[in-house]
Design an enzyme around this catalytic site. Structure first.
Site, PDB file in Angstrom:
ATOM      1  N   LYS C  80       0.851  -1.193   0.000  1.00  0.00           N
ATOM      2  CA  LYS C  80       0.000   0.000   0.000  1.00  0.00           C
ATOM      3  C   LYS C  80       0.889   1.246   0.000  1.00  0.00           C
ATOM      4  CE  LYS C  80      -3.988   1.932   2.542  1.00  0.00           C
ATOM      5  NZ  LYS C  80      -4.837   1.811   3.750  1.00  0.00           N
ATOM      6  N   SER C 155      -9.785   1.825   2.846  1.00  0.00           N
ATOM      7  CA  SER C 155      -8.919   2.593   1.974  1.00  0.00           C
ATOM      8  C   SER C 155      -7.880   1.749   1.226  1.00  0.00           C
ATOM      9  CB  SER C 155      -8.180   3.648   2.798  1.00  0.00           C
ATOM     10  OG  SER C 155      -7.314   3.039   3.712  1.00  0.00           O
ATOM     11  N   SER C 179      -9.924  -0.489   6.908  1.00  0.00           N
ATOM     12  CA  SER C 179      -9.328  -0.264   5.592  1.00  0.00           C
ATOM     13  C   SER C 179      -8.739  -1.496   4.923  1.00  0.00           C
ATOM     14  CB  SER C 179      -8.250   0.818   5.680  1.00  0.00           C
ATOM     15  OG  SER C 179      -8.862   2.070   5.833  1.00  0.00           O
TER      16      SER C 179
END
Ligand SMILES: [Zn+2]
Lengths: 99, 505, 487
Positions: C80, C155, C179
């Site tokens: 990420k 997210s 997330s």
């Protein structure tokens, strides 16, 4: 209490520039969320054993803190230390705005 | 002391003292060097102290130890747990735009709280011995907290308006600071000055900082007059300026009061060039620091045994040393204070004792001769405020010990000894060496010495008689000879001749 | 015959170690796959292909020489874009960090490389992790591999979508309030938020430090566990980590059944969900009951205070964490020359996206003078109370079961206008973050129209093993690792 917050003051405090035409919308959103936060006001308890904030805070024994030793100058196993490239350097100094 | 009376009893001054822990190896939250002073700009930095994304603070164990030593010296309570808070404000010298510090409004988080310190008073001025006892007071300490220093902003041009940009150096960012906050217990600028001198000395005794480094000990002041609102003064570069800024601020506030204008609670900056304080920001702005607990540093458990462990690390404090000098060494309080009030001088004294254990004699030599000399130099402007007097004289503890010994065994009288000592400290040559060299040009021919003795015995005919009961008379005569000849007589020969002549008289 | 990119990582890694294939071949195939597929999904922000190939050759060489190569030998892992990888751009999907290159590795990245894993690129996300759909990204929204007009969840949308679309077998996400689990649920992959303190946050760009953890995402539990084992454990660079007492195992079904897990079903929360989500969640309860688990309905009385508590804490911490972005030391093109500092800061920081600005304003407001007690302290108090309620529940149950998301995936742009509607999506996931306990989202099935539905399991602190065991049970009954979107 969510109504009538001073969004301009808040923007100055947080150093955020918000275009004038967006102010009404962001104000509406801030107020909408603050209204949701007011849910917290409903929470009351007579329970005297209610834990304080500290309950969740991690603890660490003094003995386990970092020893006061400078980092070795020899390169680590991770390969050479990548020299961080700072922005806008002048004679080693970082260029800053006027104070 | 007149000042206190003049200003009335309602003058209240409090201090916020910042002490860099320069004797640490590394910064408060990373392993960059604590000694940032020798590095080219921004070289003494790492991802942590530059506040790069994703970095986490790693608290320095010894910084906690040093801070608690300071707490103990100020007789503060040390809690069993401490924690850290973020003080949020934007400024280009702050890499994270918040400062990691401690804060006691929501919980007791700071390393020390509610202390007090006996404030001994300045003994350096010999002219007013009476003021010691009057100035002695107790200053209450509100709290002691551990926090990080910001970076430094400079300009190429002196006038800031002429600059289109500033230059930032983060080498200092993250260096450990201990902030000591006093209650507003001072009632005169002079008292503040005296107190600051004493605590700088205290920091040196504790071995946590080197006060001679520029900016290692700094001080903010708050002043209120006549029970009015508190005004804070920041940006003061030296202790001399602290005193001046307080005088200015008192006058400013009094003038306002006289004209019936309210004194605003605010922060003002000391303008060193113009010698005035300037409004910087209102209290309202200041309250927006949005403090909250630092989530990346766990609560630190010091534990029940922590205090007793730190106690074992504590060096002898000035007040303890003073006691020892008076009680064990039988030195007068006045002399003892002079020694103790400057750790380097006190250490010099202790070192001298290792060569010759005669505390009173040695202390007198240091206080009456050595320090007088240093003060002279000071007046001539030969020392700047950062280097201490002892450094400019090439004098060693063994030299002082030697001279004291020579005087004590009566090999030298005081007058000559003083002269030799003067030469010795100017040149760094040992007193014995100087005496040896003097020997060459000494009056060693017995005829001349006999002539001098005869003159003395003529002018003081009672001496031979007195010497029968008092052996010191011989030394007295030797002293007179030395005075007469400015010490150029070989003392051994002279002594032999004096004895012969008095006995044959 | 399946292509290599479709196979589980543990299968491929075995082939590499047995020299049936080379790591270089595998990485090349993965690169091809990403190049072919990701234009449609937008899961990557930046690639690391060249270094990945170099690394793969180094691993092949080690294997030939018989040197130990670790748990993840030759396996590509996507990271990420809020987790630091040395020498790579680290934008957090924000224009504020458009030019920021990290000079150091996050601890999790170093650990992956130590185990022979290969960093293949940085994955798309909501800016600084603030969002539940991966639409608030300077790199554009992530699209759901099951239907490209739908959100992937957030997210960590890029992390879940890249794995779901078989571009990569493994990725790391971060989970502040769901997330990892939300996009795992929306994309039908498996994602776990570990216990707070069990994985180092060093190198993770903070959104809300006291809530978030890094965690792995995979298509099968058998891939998830080695990556979780790799990244977990204490770290001298993160003082909030704790020592790991044991390695996680993928036990066989018989051994798991012997443990007689007691499962508490959060009934009210199932009822409050969209119909298909509720139905599917009950099916999961049934499956576990059929395995012989003890099942009982239960509730968390304070859960209706969780959302306010969560968002007060998250925005407060975020407002402070994001202060450092002032474009002086790093950030994006631009010089402060000629500016007065206040105006430079304000202008620089205008590069934040609107949602990030909103959260900074909110967080600053709740921390400002006089409001600390009303908001932050109160939120923390409720947080500790919720933790207490969990403690009580875990005296009775090993695992709590509830939906991951109250809704099915929805169309892009559908829920970005009203913040409260957006925030309400997090109600089931934030509970575990508030309490600091582990939670996993496991593929639970597909809706009538073919959208994934995840089921969420929560265990007590440091009881990840129970969640893994349950994952093994559900994977074995459903074979969900075979549910692959056609792309
Ligand atoms: Zn550093």
């Amino acid at each position: 209490m969510a109504k009538g917050i001073d969004i301009i003051k808040l923007c100055n405090m947080t150093k955020l520039e918000i275009p004038e035409q967006n102010i009404p919308e962001i104000s509406r959103k801030v107020e909408e969320v603050l209204l949701m936060f007011d849910k917290l006001d409903e929470f009351t308890t007579e329970d005297s054993t209610v834990p304080s904030i500290e309950d969740l805070k991690f603890e660490m024994a003094f003995e386990n803190l970092r020893d006061d030793e400078p980092r070795p100058t020899v390169e680590s196993s991770e390969g050479p230390q990548l020299k961080f490239k700072l922005k806008n350097i002048k004679d080693g100094f970082i260029l800053g705005p006027r104070i | 002391m007149n000042n206190i009376k003049k200003m009335g009893p309602e003058l209240k001054i409090g201090l916020e003292i910042h002490c860099q822990l320069t004797n640490l190896q590394t910064k408060l939250f990373c392993d960059c060097l604590s000694n940032y002073r020798n590095s080219p700009p921004n070289e003494n930095t790492c991802p942590i102290c530059l506040g790069l994304p994703g970095t986490l603070p790693l608290l320095n164990k010894r910084a906690v130890e040093f801070a608690s030593m300071i707490c103990m010296a100020f007789n503060c309570n040390i809690p069993e747990e401490i924690s850290f808070y973020r003080k949020n404000y934007f400024y280009p010298d702050l890499p994270k735009n918040y400062q990691t510090t401690q804060y006691n409004s929501y919980e007791l988080s700071s390393i020390g709280y509610e202390g007090s310190i006996e404030f001994v008073g300045d003994s350096k001025s010999k002219t007013d011995a009476s003021k010691d006892s009057k100035q002695r007071g107790r200053i209450r300490i509100a709290r002691v907290q551990l926090e990080e220093d910001p970076g430094k902003i400079t300009y190429e041009e002196d006038k800031s308006a002429a600059n289109n940009y500033s230059l930032i150096d983060y080498n200092r960012a993250g260096v450990s600071l201990v902030e000591i906050v006093t209650e507003p217990d001072f009632s005169s600028p002079i008292a503040v000055r005296g107190f600051l001198n004493e605590i700088v000395n205290l920091f040196e005794y504790l071995g946590v900082t080197d006060p001679s480094l520029e900016g290692s000990v700094r001080c903010d002041v708050n002043v209120s007059v006549g029970g009015g609102k508190k005004v804070e003064i920041k940006n003061i570069s030296s202790f001399k300026e602290v005193e001046k800024s307080i005088y200015y601020e008192i006058t400013r506030q009094k003038t306002l009061i006289m004209h019936e204008i309210d004194v605003k609670p605010e922060t003002r900056h000391w303008d060193e060039k113009r010698k005035v304080t300037i409004a910087a920001r209102s209290k309202e702005e200041e309250e927006e620091y949005r403090y909250f607990p630092e989530p990346d540093i766990p609560r630190i458990i010091l534990g029940g045994k922590f205090v007793s462990r730190v106690k074992t690390l504590m060096p002898e404090l000035p007040i303890e040393r003073l006691q020892r000098y008076i009680e064990v060494y039988k030195i007068t309080e006045h002399t003892a204070k002079i020694l103790v009030n400057d750790k380097r001088i006190s250490d010099f004294f202790e070192e001298s004792l290792r060569y010759h254990k005669s505390p009173i004699e040695i202390s007198n030599w240091i206080v009456n001769e050595l320090l007088t000399k240093i003060n002279e130099k000071d007046r001539q402007g030969l020392t700047d405020h950062n280097t201490r007097g002892l450094d400019i004289l090439s004098v060693s503890p063994s030299q002082v010990a030697e001279i004291a010994k020579l005087v004590e065994v009566k090999a030298l009288n005081r007058t000559i000894a003083r002269e030799i000592f003067d030469k010795s400290i100017e040149t760094g040559t040992s007193p014995l060496k100087i005496i040896e060299n003097l020997e060459i040009e000494k009056i060693s021919d017995e005829a001349s010495i006999i002539k001098i003795i005869q003159d003395i015995l003529i002018s003081q005919p009672q001496l031979p008689e007195q010497s029968r009961n008092n052996p010191n008379v011989i030394n007295y005569v030797l002293g007179l000879i030395m005075k007469e000849t400015r010490g150029r007589v070989n003392p051994q020969i002279a002594l032999k001749l004096i004895k012969q002549m008095i006995e044959s008289n | 015959m399946k292509s290599l990119y479709e196979l589980p990582a543990f299968v491929v890694s075995r082939k590499i170690k047995e020299q049936e294939i080379t790591a270089e071949e595998y990485i090349s195939i993965i690169i091809e796959r990403i190049k072919k597929v990701d234009d449609k999904i937008n899961s990557f922000i930046s690639h690391n292909f060249e270094s990945a190939l170099i690394r793969s050759r180094a691993i092949d060489k080690k294997i030939k020489e018989g040197i130990n190569t670790g748990l993840l030998a030759g396996i590509p892992v996507g990271i990420k874009d809020n987790i630091s990888v040395k020498g790579l751009k680290n934008t957090c999907a924000s224009r504020m960090l458009a030019e920021y290159v990290s000079p150091y590795n996050a601890t999790v990245v170093s650990k992956i490389e130590e185990q022979g894993g290969i960093i293949i690129g940085k994955l798309n996300m909501d800016e600084f992790g603030m969002g539940t759909t991966s639409e608030y990204s300077s790199h554009g929204p992530v699209r759901n591999p099951w239907n490209l007009d739908y959100v992937a969840g957030g997210s960590s949308g890029g992390s879940a979508a890249a794995v779901a679309s078989s571009q990569i077998p493994l990725s790391l996400g971060s989970d502040t309030g769901g997330s990892i689990r939300c996009p795992s649920s929306f994309c039908s992959v498996i994602g776990i938020k570990p216990t707070y303190g069990s994985v180092s946050r060093n190198g993770l760009i903070s959104y809300s430090n006291s809530l978030e953890q890094i965690g792995p995402i995979a298509r099968t539990i058998y891939d998830l566990v080695p990556l979780l084992n790799t990244i977990s454990g204490d770290d001298p660079k993160d003082n909030t980590t704790v020592h790991k007492k044991y390695e996680y195992q993928t036990n066989n079904v018989d051994n798991i059944l012997k443990k007689k897990y007691r499962i508490g079903v959060l009934n009210e929360l199932i009822d409050d969900s969209e119909t298909e989500v509720g139905k599917n969640t009950r099916k999961k309860v049934k499956q576990l009951e059929n395995y012989g688990c003890e099942v009982e309905d239960t509730r968390i009385p304070l859960s209706n205070y969780a959302l306010a508590s969560y968002y007060v804490i998250a925005t407060a911490e975020a407002s402070s964490n994001l202060s450092r972005y002032d474009n002086l030391r790093y950030g994006y093109e631009g010089s402060p020359e000629g500016y007065e500092w206040n105006s430079y800061f304000s202008e620089s920081r205008s590069k934040f996206g609107d949602e990030v600005k909103l959260r900074i304003l909110l967080g600053s407001y709740v921390l400002s003078a006089g409001y600390y007690g009303k908001y932050y302290a109160k939120a923390q108090k409720i947080r500790s109370m919720i933790k207490r309620e969990f403690d009580i529940l875990f005296n009775k149950y090993d695992i709590l079961l509830l939906p991951t998301m109250p809704v099915l995936p929805f169309k892009l742009g559908e829920k970005t206008l009203q913040p409260i509607e957006h925030y309400n999506l997090d109600v089931y996931t934030i509970l575990a973050n508030l309490a600091g306990i582990p939670a996993i989202s496991i593929p639970g099935g597909l809706s009538e129209k073919g959208f994934p539905i995840g089921v969420q399991l929560i265990a007590n602190a440091f009881n990840e093993q129970k969640l893994i065991d349950a994952g093994v049970l559900l994977e074995n009954v459903d074979g969900f690792e075979t549910w692959i979107p056609k792309i």
